[in-house]
Write a protein that holds these residues in place. Structure first.
Motif, mmCIF file in Angstrom:
data_model
loop_
_atom_site.group_PDB
_atom_site.id
_atom_site.type_symbol
_atom_site.label_atom_id
_atom_site.label_comp_id
_atom_site.label_asym_id
_atom_site.label_seq_id
_atom_site.Cartn_x
_atom_site.Cartn_y
_atom_site.Cartn_z
ATOM 1 N N ASN A 90 0.935 -1.193 -0.005
ATOM 2 C CA ASN A 90 -0.007 0.099 -0.071
ATOM 3 C C ASN A 90 0.831 1.277 0.006
ATOM 4 O O ASN A 90 1.513 1.294 0.928
ATOM 5 C CB ASN A 90 -0.738 -0.020 1.282
ATOM 6 C CG ASN A 90 -1.998 -0.954 1.094
ATOM 7 O OD1 ASN A 90 -2.533 -1.360 -0.096
ATOM 8 N ND2 ASN A 90 -2.423 -1.538 2.243
ATOM 9 N N GLY A 91 0.840 1.954 -1.216
ATOM 10 C CA GLY A 91 1.781 3.231 -1.287
ATOM 11 C C GLY A 91 1.347 4.388 -0.323
ATOM 12 O O GLY A 91 -0.011 4.492 0.217
ATOM 13 N N GLY A 107 -2.145 6.163 -0.704
ATOM 14 C CA GLY A 107 -2.981 5.396 -1.820
ATOM 15 C C GLY A 107 -4.012 4.960 -0.790
ATOM 16 O O GLY A 107 -4.040 4.597 0.372
ATOM 17 N N SER A 165 -1.233 -1.123 -4.474
ATOM 18 C CA SER A 165 -0.859 -0.892 -5.693
ATOM 19 C C SER A 165 -0.039 -2.313 -6.177
ATOM 20 O O SER A 165 0.272 -2.364 -7.539
ATOM 21 C CB SER A 165 0.193 0.093 -5.839
ATOM 22 O OG SER A 165 1.319 -0.014 -4.764
ATOM 23 N N ALA A 166 0.123 -3.185 -5.509
ATOM 24 C CA ALA A 166 0.840 -4.620 -5.907
ATOM 25 C C ALA A 166 0.630 -5.611 -4.814
ATOM 26 O O ALA A 166 0.538 -5.396 -3.711
ATOM 27 C CB ALA A 166 2.418 -4.347 -6.070
ATOM 28 N N LEU A 184 9.940 3.590 -3.975
ATOM 29 C CA LEU A 184 8.438 3.794 -3.172
ATOM 30 C C LEU A 184 8.343 4.104 -1.829
ATOM 31 O O LEU A 184 9.273 3.593 -0.925
ATOM 32 C CB LEU A 184 7.613 2.674 -3.582
ATOM 33 C CG LEU A 184 7.544 2.196 -5.263
ATOM 34 C CD1 LEU A 184 6.770 1.099 -5.340
ATOM 35 C CD2 LEU A 184 7.090 3.436 -5.935
#
Length: 89
Positions: free
Chosen positions: A8-9, A12, A16-17, A34
């Motif tokens: 979790n960025g 955000g 995201s991944a 990041l």
């Protein structure tokens, strides 16, 4: 139990991944500089149920059984790493 790593960025709203391996996640985060949190999630069970089952969370009130509580639940007992500009140090 099967597990995945979810990133979790910072700032955000959604992940995201998702990665199967910690090393791949760390490499991707580092290569892209990041910031955010990388957390290990169990597959096939909610974090709420996982935490209760493993003794990381004890239900203390009826409110903690309601959907509004469960849908926002997270556990500090989950393995996780904080990253800033690609580094966790």
């Amino acid at each position: 139990m099967k597990e995945v790593w979810v990133f979790n960025g910072a700032e955000g709203r959604f992940p995201s991944a998702v990665f199967l391996e910690l090393g791949g996640a760390e490499e991707w985060i580092k290569n892209n500089g990041l910031s955010g949190v990388l957390t290990k999630y169990p597959v096939g069970i909610s974090v709420y149920d996982w935490a209760v089952k493993n003794g990381h969370f004890c239900i203390k009130s009826e409110k903690e059984k309601f959907s509004v509580f469960i849908q926002k639940f997270s556990s500090a007992a989950q393995e996780h790493f904080h990253f800033e500009s690609g580094s966790s140090e």
